[in-house]
Design an enzyme around this catalytic site. Structure first.
Site, PDB file in Angstrom:
ATOM      1  CB  CYS A 180      29.700  35.094  44.378  1.00 50.58           C
ATOM      2  SG  CYS A 180      30.536  34.286  45.715  1.00 50.58           S
ATOM      3  NE  ARG A 229      30.283  40.507  40.489  1.00 49.29           N
ATOM      4  CZ  ARG A 229      29.453  41.471  40.854  1.00 49.29           C
ATOM      5  NH1 ARG A 229      29.163  42.422  40.002  1.00 49.29           N
ATOM      6  NH2 ARG A 229      28.907  41.480  42.035  1.00 49.29           N
ATOM      7  CD1 TRP A 240      36.746  36.648  45.568  1.00 51.04           C
ATOM      8  CD2 TRP A 240      35.799  37.016  47.558  1.00 51.04           C
ATOM      9  NE1 TRP A 240      37.560  37.491  46.268  1.00 51.04           N
ATOM     10  CE2 TRP A 240      37.018  37.733  47.494  1.00 51.04           C
ATOM     11  CE3 TRP A 240      35.044  37.107  48.721  1.00 51.04           C
ATOM     12  CZ2 TRP A 240      37.476  38.522  48.538  1.00 51.04           C
ATOM     13  CZ3 TRP A 240      35.511  37.897  49.760  1.00 51.04           C
ATOM     14  CH2 TRP A 240      36.715  38.592  49.665  1.00 51.04           C
ATOM     15  CG  ASN A 282      26.347  35.543  43.875  1.00 51.25           C
ATOM     16  OD1 ASN A 282      26.959  34.504  43.674  1.00 51.25           O
ATOM     17  ND2 ASN A 282      26.236  36.511  42.981  1.00 51.25           N
ATOM     18  N   GLY A 283      26.076  35.413  48.386  1.00 49.34           N
ATOM     19  CA  GLY A 283      25.621  35.881  49.697  1.00 49.34           C
ATOM     20  C   GLY A 283      26.048  34.920  50.790  1.00 49.34           C
ATOM     21  CD  GLU A 318      41.846  56.239  45.654  1.00 55.52           C
ATOM     22  OE1 GLU A 318      41.417  55.777  46.738  1.00 55.52           O
ATOM     23  OE2 GLU A 318      41.729  55.646  44.567  1.00 55.52           O
ATOM     24  CE  LYS A 332      43.102  52.677  43.141  1.00 55.24           C
ATOM     25  NZ  LYS A 332      42.083  53.179  43.911  1.00 55.24           N
ATOM     26  CD  GLU A 366      42.906  49.281  45.468  1.00 56.75           C
ATOM     27  OE1 GLU A 366      42.035  48.568  45.977  1.00 56.75           O
ATOM     28  OE2 GLU A 366      42.663  50.422  45.021  1.00 56.75           O
ATOM     29  CG  HIS A 409      52.482  64.401  66.467  1.00 56.09           C
ATOM     30  ND1 HIS A 409      53.039  65.065  67.522  1.00 56.09           N
ATOM     31  CD2 HIS A 409      51.880  65.343  65.704  1.00 56.09           C
ATOM     32  CE1 HIS A 409      52.771  66.356  67.420  1.00 56.09           C
ATOM     33  NE2 HIS A 409      52.067  66.548  66.317  1.00 56.09           N
ATOM     34  CE  LYS A 453      35.266  48.017  39.918  1.00 53.28           C
ATOM     35  NZ  LYS A 453      36.183  49.094  40.347  1.00 53.28           N
TER      36      LYS A 453
HETATM   37  C1  G6P Z   1      36.000  47.029  46.924  1.00 56.14           C
HETATM   38  C2  G6P Z   1      36.907  47.452  45.788  1.00 56.14           C
HETATM   39  C3  G6P Z   1      37.327  48.906  45.953  1.00 56.14           C
HETATM   40  C4  G6P Z   1      36.089  49.783  46.102  1.00 56.14           C
HETATM   41  C5  G6P Z   1      35.193  49.317  47.241  1.00 56.14           C
HETATM   42  C6  G6P Z   1      33.850  50.041  47.259  1.00 56.14           C
HETATM   43  O1  G6P Z   1      36.726  46.928  48.095  1.00 56.14           O
HETATM   44  O2  G6P Z   1      38.058  46.631  45.732  1.00 56.14           O
HETATM   45  O3  G6P Z   1      38.065  49.325  44.805  1.00 56.14           O
HETATM   46  O4  G6P Z   1      36.499  51.102  46.306  1.00 56.14           O
HETATM   47  O5  G6P Z   1      34.907  47.927  47.099  1.00 56.14           O
HETATM   48  O6  G6P Z   1      33.127  49.698  46.108  1.00 56.14           O
HETATM   49  P1  G6P Z   1      31.876  50.501  45.580  1.00 56.14           P
HETATM   50  O7  G6P Z   1      31.394  49.716  44.393  1.00 56.14           O
HETATM   51  O8  G6P Z   1      30.868  50.534  46.686  1.00 56.14           O
HETATM   52  O9  G6P Z   1      32.336  51.872  45.216  1.00 56.14           O
END
Ligand code: G6P
Length: 607
Positions: free
Chosen positions: A2, A27, A75, A101-102, A484, A488, A491, A507, A602
């Protein structure tokens, strides 16, 4: 997630609000809305739609005049994405509009009580209770500010809110508790937003509200107050990010721009922090002298998503260079398991945005229990940065694409500096210190070298993108890189990707290996090289295809990406870069919405 924008001043508010909302699109959101008040008519107009800000702009009529207004990108948390559930929300007589927001935790109880009194709700959201509550409290008092304050006293939960009232067309009231609100100071105009991204086109002078604070914005200035109405003094702060940071800069996607920026962004994280005389790191912001830095017996790192994986690289660096036991844990898990907080543990919280609610809540829990917390944060002045006892800013510039890339590598580089610092106040020799300093300095050029292989990596992405799933494996230093890499890929391309420690393959997950389940193997030239090559042999014996990312080519793999060698401790930073490009090109090949992948946001500012 949001987003909020608010404006009061001499100009037409709607175009400013829409532009601000556009800047918050990155976002992640599912609906958007705006409300404005025309001063002379004391009338409130509102439009809100499910969909994009562009859809909202198309729905706003030419005659939508007003010099005061609020806007929102939603959102969905309570109630599906729909026109009705989009914000703003109005009170019964449509005089007051709010954006929120929240999460209001006692929304159900408040809603029942209001409905019992005859209030008819128009949405399924938790937020709508706020417009009705404020409408009630405004009958008891003369100012909107006091009405908002009284209403918020009835609410349990988190909020960033902006409120306007057609009867008081000269002011916007905003408040925060757990969800960021930033004020922007203009020339005879004031702005507010949940993120500076929405403000930088208009002003660089900002003021961050603290939890529990409320502000009244008028064209000629602002006042801030505590929840019990005591006025607070705030120092404006100059943001050094400008609109250029929020443009794609000629790249097709923000993600590719941010991947390509890494030679520069890693350079900025390191700039001025490497001391060649004593081979130490200068980290002024950690607020710890040598004696204190020596006193920790453990390091615990917390973060969410990619921040957590970069923390795993950080833990490895700290153990290797400083020989202090260190581990990383998802902040979300950490906060819920009532952690034992030890006085001789150094806690490190990682966040690009500085807003992630789970990370913020974990930091607050640590502080309550007397823990010492450092932040490794990108966004200057953000909630997590302010909550910590000290820390290291990344200086990577705003990261817009939902999938984190440049913040990840900058965080890993910042950890190398922290590990160097903690190591050099302990037993890390000057020679090893110099080795790491020299290695760090080579990183930007080596990242550039990797980026020149983009065409090769793109061809590989096209080759593998259509597989139903991929396995990512790595050992010790390579394992967080594999995690990671899998993150990537899943996502942004939605290809199922699973990361495993290479040694664990036999295993369980080895059962999944077949020609349709290729493996990306992270194989640096380190003391584990032979063991990793043995794992490749095991995969091949099960007809598994292999893409190896390492420092050499081998017949054991079908394809190889060779990256330049640095010091073994720093290699994980470089090994990550090809995986970012691989995921990017796989996502493009599959026609995905690269910068705004489905279901993701985001900054996750709710639990
Ligand atoms: C969300 C994003 C990720 C990010 C995570 C932590 O899930 O989609 O890409 O790594 O938040 O975000 P931050 O701003 O705390 O690094």
């Amino acid at each position: 997630m949001c987003g909020i924008v608010a404006y009061v001043g001499p100009k037409d508010a709607a175009p400013i609000l829409l532009e601000g909302l556009q800047r918050l699109e990155y976002r992640g959101y599912d609906s958007a809305g705006v409300a404005v008040v025309e001063k002379s008519a004391k009338s409130l107009k509102m439009r809100k739609v499910k969909g994009r800000v562009a859809d909202l702009a198309a729905a706003v009529p030419a005659r939508f005049k007003g010099t005061l207004g609020i806007g929102h990108t939603r959102w969905a948390t309570h109630g599906v994405p729909s026109d009705q559930n989009a914000h703003p929300h109005l009170c019964a007589d449509e005089r007051i509009a709010i954006v929120h927001n929240g999460i209001i935790e006692n929304a159900d109880a408040l809603r029942q009580r209001l409905e019992g009194d005859g209030v008819v709700f128009r949405s399924e959201t938790d937020s709508e209770v706020l417009s009705h509550l404020i409408a009630r409290t405004s009958k008891e008092t003369d100012t909107l500010e006091e009405a908002v304050r009284r209403a918020l006293k009835l609410v349990v939960g988190t909020y960033g809110i902006a409120v306007i009232d057609a009867e008081r067309p000269g002011e916007v009231v905003v408040a925060r508790n757990g969800s960021p609100i930033v004020l922007g100071i203009g020339e005879k105009e004031m702005f507010a937003a949940s993120d500076v991204a929405a403000l930088v086109r208009y002003t660089r002078q900002v003021v961050h509200l603290e939890d529990g604070e409320l502000a009244v914005l008028r064209a000629d200035g602002f006042s801030t107050f505590t929840s019990d109405a005591r006025e607070t003094a705030k120092e404006p702060f100059t943001v050094d990010w400008d609109t250029g940071h929020y443009d794609t800069g000629g790249y097709e996607h923000y993600l590719l721009k941010e991947i390509s920026e890494q030679p520069d962004t890693v350079g900025r994280t390191l700039r001025g922090r490497i001391d060649d005389r004593f081979h130490i790191a200068h980290l002024g912001g950690i607020n710890m002298d040598a004696r204190e830095s020596r006193s920790f017996r453990r390091v615990k790192i917390i973060g969410c998503g990619s921040a957590y994986y970069s923390g795993q690289i950080g833990a490895q660096l700290i153990e290797e260079l400083a020989r202090i036991p260190a581990d990383a844990e998802p902040a979300s898990e950490f906060r819920y398991r009532s952690p034992v907080v030890e006085p001789d543990t150094l806690y490190v919280a990682i966040s690009q945005s500085g807003e992630t609610y789970d990370t913020l809540a974990a930091v607050q829990e640590l502080k309550r229990k007397g823990g010492r917390v450092l932040g490794i944060v990108n966004t200057v002045g953000s909630a997590i940065a302010r909550e910590c006892d000290g820390g290291v800013y990344l200086h990577a510039g705003p990261e817009v694409s939902v999938a984190s890339t440049k913040a990840f590598t900058s965080t890993a580089a910042a950890f190398a500096l922290l590990a160097l610092h903690l190591g050099r106040v302990r037993d890390l020799s000057p020679a090893d210190g110099r080795r790491i300093c020299d290695g760090l300095r080579r990183l930007p050029e080596q990242i550039k070298e990797i980026l020149t292989q983009e065409e090769h990596i793109r061809a590989l992405a096209l080759k593998y993108a259509h597989c139903p799933g991929m396995m990512f494996v790595g050992r010790v230093r390579g394992y967080p890189v594999a995690r990671e890499g899998a993150q990537k890929l899943k996502e942004i391309s939605y290809v199922h990707a699973e990361a495993y420690p290479a040694s664990e393959l036999k295993h369980g997950p080895l059962a999944l290996i077949n020609p349709d389940m290729p493996t990306v193997a992270i194989v640096p030239d380190d003391e584990l090289l032979d063991k990793n090559l043995t794992t490749l042999g095991e995969i091949r014996a099960r007809s598994g295809r292999i893409l190896m990312v390492g420092h050499r080519t081998t017949d054991q793999a079908d394809d190889c990406i060779v990256v330049p060698k640095n010091e073994i401790e720093l290699d994980p930073i470089l090994l990550t870069i090809p995986l970012q490009l691989f995921a990017y090109h796989a996502a493009v090949a599959l026609g995905r919405d690269v910068d705004k992948p489905r279901n993701l946001a985001k900054s996750v500012t709710v639990e």
